[in-house]
Design an enzyme around this catalytic site. Structure first.
Site, PDB file in Angstrom:
ATOM      1  N   THR A 218     -17.838   0.090  -7.456  1.00 15.44           N
ATOM      2  CA  THR A 218     -17.310   1.383  -7.039  1.00 15.44           C
ATOM      3  C   THR A 218     -18.015   2.437  -7.883  1.00 15.44           C
ATOM      4  O   THR A 218     -18.581   2.115  -8.912  1.00 15.44           O
ATOM      5  CB  THR A 218     -15.792   1.434  -7.366  1.00 15.44           C
ATOM      6  OG1 THR A 218     -15.122   0.422  -6.630  1.00 15.44           O
ATOM      7  CG2 THR A 218     -15.155   2.776  -7.059  1.00 15.44           C
ATOM      8  N   ARG A 246      -8.987  -4.877   4.568  1.00 13.31           N
ATOM      9  CA  ARG A 246      -8.460  -4.744   3.201  1.00 13.31           C
ATOM     10  C   ARG A 246      -8.857  -3.380   2.621  1.00 13.31           C
ATOM     11  O   ARG A 246     -10.002  -2.971   2.697  1.00 13.31           O
ATOM     12  CB  ARG A 246      -9.003  -5.867   2.317  1.00 13.31           C
ATOM     13  CG  ARG A 246      -8.589  -5.775   0.835  1.00 13.31           C
ATOM     14  CD  ARG A 246      -9.623  -5.096  -0.028  1.00 13.31           C
ATOM     15  NE  ARG A 246      -9.338  -5.242  -1.462  1.00 13.31           N
ATOM     16  CZ  ARG A 246     -10.003  -4.574  -2.400  1.00 13.31           C
ATOM     17  NH1 ARG A 246     -10.967  -3.748  -2.092  1.00 13.31           N
ATOM     18  NH2 ARG A 246      -9.700  -4.742  -3.676  1.00 13.31           N
ATOM     19  N   VAL A 247      -7.878  -2.699   2.061  1.00 12.42           N
ATOM     20  CA  VAL A 247      -8.148  -1.434   1.378  1.00 12.42           C
ATOM     21  C   VAL A 247      -7.771  -1.626  -0.078  1.00 12.42           C
ATOM     22  O   VAL A 247      -6.691  -2.124  -0.389  1.00 12.42           O
ATOM     23  CB  VAL A 247      -7.322  -0.288   2.015  1.00 12.42           C
ATOM     24  CG1 VAL A 247      -7.451   0.982   1.200  1.00 12.42           C
ATOM     25  CG2 VAL A 247      -7.776  -0.051   3.455  1.00 12.42           C
ATOM     26  N   GLY A 248      -8.662  -1.244  -0.961  1.00 15.48           N
ATOM     27  CA  GLY A 248      -8.394  -1.419  -2.391  1.00 15.48           C
ATOM     28  C   GLY A 248      -7.756  -0.187  -2.997  1.00 15.48           C
ATOM     29  O   GLY A 248      -7.059   0.578  -2.321  1.00 15.48           O
ATOM     30  N   ASP A 249      -7.999  -0.006  -4.286  1.00 16.82           N
ATOM     31  CA  ASP A 249      -7.392   1.125  -4.998  1.00 16.82           C
ATOM     32  C   ASP A 249      -8.117   2.445  -4.769  1.00 16.82           C
ATOM     33  O   ASP A 249      -7.512   3.514  -4.848  1.00 16.82           O
ATOM     34  CB  ASP A 249      -7.328   0.832  -6.502  1.00 16.82           C
ATOM     35  CG  ASP A 249      -8.703   0.506  -7.102  1.00 16.82           C
ATOM     36  OD1 ASP A 249      -9.605   0.067  -6.356  1.00 16.82           O
ATOM     37  OD2 ASP A 249      -8.870   0.674  -8.325  1.00 16.82           O
ATOM     38  N   THR A 269     -12.750   1.754 -11.666  1.00 15.37           N
ATOM     39  CA  THR A 269     -13.568   0.740 -10.998  1.00 15.37           C
ATOM     40  C   THR A 269     -13.030  -0.616 -11.462  1.00 15.37           C
ATOM     41  O   THR A 269     -12.391  -0.710 -12.498  1.00 15.37           O
ATOM     42  CB  THR A 269     -15.065   0.846 -11.376  1.00 15.37           C
ATOM     43  OG1 THR A 269     -15.203   0.664 -12.787  1.00 15.37           O
ATOM     44  CG2 THR A 269     -15.644   2.196 -10.987  1.00 15.37           C
ATOM     45  N   GLY A 272      -9.209  -3.810  -7.757  1.00 16.55           N
ATOM     46  CA  GLY A 272      -8.319  -2.793  -7.214  1.00 16.55           C
ATOM     47  C   GLY A 272      -6.862  -3.214  -7.144  1.00 16.55           C
ATOM     48  O   GLY A 272      -5.961  -2.420  -7.410  1.00 16.55           O
TER      49      GLY A 272
HETATM   50  N1  GLY Z   1     -11.949  -0.970  -7.170  1.00 20.64           N
HETATM   51  C1  GLY Z   1     -12.554  -1.217  -5.957  1.00 20.64           C
HETATM   52  C2  GLY Z   1     -11.803  -2.132  -5.095  1.00 20.64           C
HETATM   53  O1  GLY Z   1     -11.072  -2.995  -5.581  1.00 20.64           O
HETATM   54  O2  GLY Z   1     -11.913  -2.009  -3.891  1.00 20.64           O
END
Ligand code: GLY
Length: 372
Positions: A218, A246-249, A269, A272
């Protein structure tokens, strides 16, 4: 010009404008007296190791624009665009490692401290610069977060070029290799199947095919100018080989990014899911509000993540009881004090009036992330 601007330029541009003496409005905590904020741009390491077109890195461009009078958020987004467009960074934008179906899906959000506005996109396909689409959401809508096909339609309506495929030869080759390594038996019991996929990914990191920092890679980039305007942006292709959708942080306010114009900014980074459980960027900004330094605020979040990591599969196989994953935060307060903090020893990029540099983070745990 090389990615390292000369020091005289930085002293001239960075120190020219006198900072204002500001007193923050702080709820439930001692007011922070901010004399002459020092301009700074802080980011993950790829903010100074990638230059795409060979001239400037993200932190250098963002600092130059910001100290030249460009809006802080617009300067930061112009900076991260370099990394999004760079096909060599397989963790962000064009050429990011795709999901399990071989499709590049991108997440991003941005937040403007003085305007108290934010915008984000998640699981966006076909647009190389999701941070710009996130900014278009901030500017043109009453919403914060657009996802999937809706985000893509919005991008098209806003005039962005939508491409059929953001894979590069490299990202496609690596995805095919992952497929090859994955146990082809799709009827394993769920636990073994999850391990097989995870092991396939890890074996590619062990074999040097994927930079470990790009597995969850990231870029987060935050900045403050001499007026004390604080903004931030985070953009990513997310976890390599993730389940589609999937969506991360990264695009989630409070997790991958949080900015309070009266206090400061934090972004992340790394893994997530670990960050999402603690909404750590929000936590860090709240710690800043209580008067903690950027380093101490970041460490508090890392301690919480470590305490909340109890599943065996997420723990260091050596039995230390520590997490087996990396997680980094990039923190700046309104006065321009900053810190890069991480679970394990790592690096970050920063640009001040003294020029850009890569620095060591303050780590919660000594040593590098456990071997994959
Ligand atoms: N920090 C990036 C993710 O986990 O998508």
């Amino acid at each position: 010009m090389s990615s390292r601007l000369n020091r005289r330029d930085f002293v001239r541009t960075g120190a020219a404008a006198a900072g204002l003496g500001l007193t923050s409005r702080v709820d439930g905590a001692p007011a922070i007296r901010q004399a002459r904020p020092r301009p700074v741009v802080i980011s993950s390491t790829n903010g100074h190791t990638r230059t795409h077109d060979g001239t400037e890195s993200c932190v250098v461009r963002a600092f130059r624009l910001m100290t030249g009078g460009t809006d802080v958020l617009e300067a930061l987004i112009a900076g991260v665009n370099i990394v999004e467009l760079d096909p060599k960074d397989t963790s962000v934008g064009y050429g990011g490692l795709p999901n399990a179906d071989g499709v590049v899906q991108l997440d991003s959000c941005c937040m403007h401290g003085p305007k108290k506005r934010a915008g984000g996109v998640a699981a966006l396909e076909g647009v190389r610069t999701p941070s710009k689409v996130a900014y278009a959401v901030l500017q043109n809508t009453d919403h914060h977060l657009l996802v999937g096909a809706g985000a893509q339609t919005f991008a098209r309506q806003m005039g962005f070029t939508v491409e059929a495929d953001l894979n590069t030869e490299t990202s496609r080759r690596l995805w095919l290799e992952w497929k090859r390594r994955l146990d082809p038996d799709h009827f394993l019991d769920p636990e073994k199947r999850a391990d097989a996929a995870f092991d396939a990914g890890r074996s590619m990191v062990r074999d040097g095919l994927i930079d470990p920092a790009h597995y969850f890679g990231t870029i987060n980039c935050n900045g403050v100018n001499t007026r004390g305007d604080v903004c931030g942006v985070t953009t990513t292709s997310g976890l390599a080989w993730k389940i589609p959708g999937r969506v991360g942080d990264s695009p989630i306010l409070g997790a991958g990014l949080y900015v309070d114009g009266e206090v400061g900014a934090a972004g992340s980074t790394g893994r997530g899911e670990a960050n999402l459980y603690g909404l750590c960027s929000y936590l860090i900004v709240e710690q800043l509000r209580q008067g903690k330094s950027p380093k101490d605020a970041g460490m508090e979040a890392l301690r919480r993540v470590r305490a909340n990591t109890i599943e065996k599969r997420l723990l260091d196989p050596k039995g230390t009881g520590n997490p087996r994953f990396g997680l980094n935060f990039y923190v700046v307060n309104k006065a321009g004090e900053f810190a890069g903090v991480s679970m394990y020893e790592s690096d970050y990029a920063v640009c001040t009036e003294n020029g850009p540099e890569i620095r060591k983070t303050e780590s919660l745990i000594a040593g590098r992330e456990p071997q994959w």
